[in-house]
Write a protein that holds these residues in place. Structure first.
Motif: not given
Length: 132
Positions: A110-132
């Motif tokens: 599950x390392x790769x899927x965990x990293x994929x999810x982490x990258x997605x969540x971090x991307x959404x978090x950065x997008x939200x911060x940029x558009x807050x």
């Protein structure tokens, strides 16, 4: 799937069943709760990020060298928390294979899927911060 948010196809964490053809345990899906448990801690997120870039197997001391501060006491505390908390948690979730006897740490199913999810969540978090 009948209702929103209801998943009946994900087995509980840690539940394995033998494969009919090999009698080897089949690893269940990590599941959403298991994934968020793994990613809930910054140290485990750092381990996942670092480990996914490694081309060879590593051991616990490699992780301490990569993640530590260089301060002997802080690094000893980090190694203790890796050994007793974070690596066993990642091993239970099948993100890494951790041997506490030798300190060896290897990528697991599950390392790769965990990293994929982490990258997605971090991307959404950065997008939200940029558009807050």
């Amino acid at each position: 799937m009948s209702g929103r948010g209801t998943r009946t196809d994900v087995e509980p964490r840690g539940n394995t069943t033998p494969s009919p053809s090999t009698d080897e345990p089949v690893q269940p899906s990590l599941g959403l709760d298991g994934l968020f448990d793994v990613l809930a801690d910054e140290e485990r997120r750092r381990i996942v990020r670092w480990l996914v870039d490694q081309e060879e197997d590593v051991d616990r001391t490699d992780l301490v060298s990569a993640m530590g501060t260089g301060d002997e006491e802080e690094d000893r505390h980090l190694e203790t928390s890796l050994h007793h908390v974070h690596l066993p948690t990642l091993d239970d979730a099948d993100v890494v294979d951790y041997d506490p006897e030798t300190g060896d740490v290897r990528p697991a199913a599950h390392l790769d899927v965990t990293m994929s999810c982490l990258a997605t969540v971090e991307g959404v978090h950065m997008f939200a911060e940029d558009h807050a």
